[in-house]
Design an enzyme around this catalytic site. Structure first.
Site, short mmCIF file in Angstrom:
data_model
loop_
_atom_site.label_atom_id
_atom_site.label_comp_id
_atom_site.label_asym_id
_atom_site.label_seq_id
_atom_site.Cartn_x
_atom_site.Cartn_y
_atom_site.Cartn_z
N LYS A 113 -92.19 -67.51 35.09
CA LYS A 113 -90.80 -67.22 34.75
C LYS A 113 -90.13 -66.24 35.70
O LYS A 113 -88.92 -66.03 35.64
CB LYS A 113 -90.72 -66.70 33.31
N TYR A 133 -75.70 -69.17 28.18
CA TYR A 133 -76.95 -69.53 27.52
C TYR A 133 -76.84 -69.34 26.01
O TYR A 133 -77.14 -70.25 25.22
CB TYR A 133 -78.10 -68.68 28.07
N SER A 135 -81.93 -69.01 19.62
CA SER A 135 -82.10 -67.73 20.30
C SER A 135 -81.28 -66.63 19.63
O SER A 135 -80.19 -66.88 19.09
CB SER A 135 -81.65 -67.86 21.76
#
Length: 333
Positions: A189, A149, A120
Site C-alpha cells: 500500500k 473517496y 468507510s
C-alpha cells in the site's frame, strides 16, 4: 458435489487477504479471490500465498465467472476499491467504488446471493454529525465527507439502503464502515499504509519518526485521534456474518476507542523494545482542510446484532503486529 463458495473481491489486498486467510481455515469452503496482482516484486501475491484458494479471477472476468457458478456462491465479500484518499481521478474513484459496487449489489439481489461490502469511516467527514451508524435515509444523506473517496463510499451506502427499503436487495447485505485498520499484509500500500507500518523501519533501527503537526489550537501535535482497528477483528466479523445470515444493514467497525497517533507510535516503540523518538512535521497543505482530527466508532449496533467477541486493544494489536509479523523474515499472514 457442489462446494460452498465465498467470492472475495480485492482478495489479495490488505483487508481482503486477511479475510481470505480467516475463511480459508474452513476446509469446507472454497474461497475464490478476485483481484489484480500487478507487479510481482510488489509482493501482493504473497498476501494470499499461504492459503488454499478455490480459484483466482481477474476483475474483468468477474461477472462471467459469477454467472457460471452462482448456484454455489453463498456469499460475496466485496473489498475491492480505490482506497487512496488522495487519488486525483474522480472518475476512477466513482467507477470503482460506486458503479462496480452498484452492479454487484444488483447481481446479488437478482441471484439472491448474500453480500458483505466495505464502507468507510471517511463517510462521516469531520464528524460534525457524530459517528453513529444510523442507516436511515435522512441520516446517511446528512453526512458530508471531506474527499472524493469518502463521498463515493457514502454514495453507495445511500444506494444500498435505498434499494433495501424498496425490497430489492440481497437476502443478506452488510456494509462495514471501517475505521483506521492496521495489521499484516499492507506492504504493497506504500503511502496508504497504516502509521504503524510506515514508521516501523525507523522504529526498528532506533531512529526518530515523524508525525503530523496539528493545525488546531485545541489539539496537540500528534494528538489527532483515530479509532485504530486491528485487521484480525475485521476478518473475525466477516466470518461471524457468514455464520449469521439474518444480520443485514450498515455497521461501524472500529475498536470503539479513539487513540492518538502519538500513542500509536509510542506503542510501536515499546513493542520493539526501543525508546520512543518522535518529532512533528508539517502536514501537506493539500490535505489540511480535509483532515479528520477525530474518529471513534459507536459499536452499539453491531453488539445489538449479536457480535459479542471482544475487540482488540491498541496495545494488544500492536504487540501482535510487531511480534508476529513486522519483526519476522516473512511478515505476511
Amino acid at each position: 458435489m457442489s462446494r460452498k463458495i465465498i467470492f472475495v473481491t480485492g482478495g489479495a489486498g490488505f483487508i481482503g487477504s486477511n479475510i481470505v486467510a480467516r475463511l480459508a481455515e474452513d476446509r469446507e469452503l472454497d474461497v475464490v479471490v478476485c483481484d489484480r496482482l500487478r507487479e510481482a516484486d510488489l509482493g501482493k501475491w504473497r498476501n494470499i500465498a499461504k492459503h488454499p484458494i478455490g480459484d483466482f479471477v481477474a476483475p474483468d472476468q468477474m461477472f462471467d465467472w459469477l454467472d457460471k457458478r452462482w448456484r454455489d456462491v453463498e456469499l460475496v465479500v466485496h473489498m475491492a476499491a480505490v482506497s487512496s484518499t488522495t487519488e486525483p481521478d474522480a472518475d476512477k474513484i466513482v467507477h470503482s467504488n460506486f458503479t462496480l459496487s452498484r452492479d454487484l449489489f444488483r447481481w446479488c439481489a437478482d441471484h439472491q446471493r448474500r453480500l458483505v461490502y466495505a464502507s468507510s469511516a471517511a463517510t462521516y467527514g469531520a464528524g460534525e454529525h457524530g459517528f453513529d451508524d444510523d442507516e436511515n435515509h435522512e441520516a446517511l444523506a446528512r453526512l458530508r465527507p471531506l474527499n472524493t473517496y469518502g463521498w463515493s463510499k457514502a454514495l453507495f451506502d445511500l444506494f444500498a439502503a435505498r434499494q433495501a427499503s424498496r425490497d430489492y436487495a440481497p437476502p443478506q447485505w452488510v456494509g462495514l464502515k471501517f475505521f483506521n485498520v492496521y495489521g499484516p499484509n499492507e506492504e504493497h500500500k506504500h503511502a496508504m499504509k497504516s502509521v504503524a507500518s510506515q514508521i516501523w523501519p525507523k522504529v526498528r533501527d532506533g531512529n526518530t519518526v515523524q508525525l503530523f503537526k496539528s493545525y488546531r489550537a485545541d489539539v496537540a501535535d500528534g494528538g489527532q485521534r483515530r479509532d485504530f482497528l486491528y485487521v484480525r477483528d475485521v476478518a473475525d466479523v466477516v466470518r461471524w456474518l457468514y455464520e449469521n445470515p439474518h444480520v443485514s444493514g450498515i455497521y461501524n467497525l472500529g475498536s470503539g476507542q479513539a487513540r492518538s497517533f502519538e500513542a500509536m507510535a509510542q506503542q510501536v516503540f515499546r513493542a520493539a523494545g526501543k525508546v520512543p523518538k518522535i518529532e512533528y512535521t508539517p502536514m501537506p497543505p493539500t490535505i489540511r482542510d480535509k483532515y479528520q482530527y477525530f474518529t471513534e466508532a459507536r459499536m452499539d449496533r453491531l453488539a445489538a446484532a449479536g457480535y459479542a467477541a471482544p475487540l482488540t486493544s491498541l496495545e494488544d494489536g500492536i504487540d501482535d503486529y510487531v511480534g508476529q509479523f513486522l519483526t519476522q523474515a516473512d511478515p505476511y499472514r
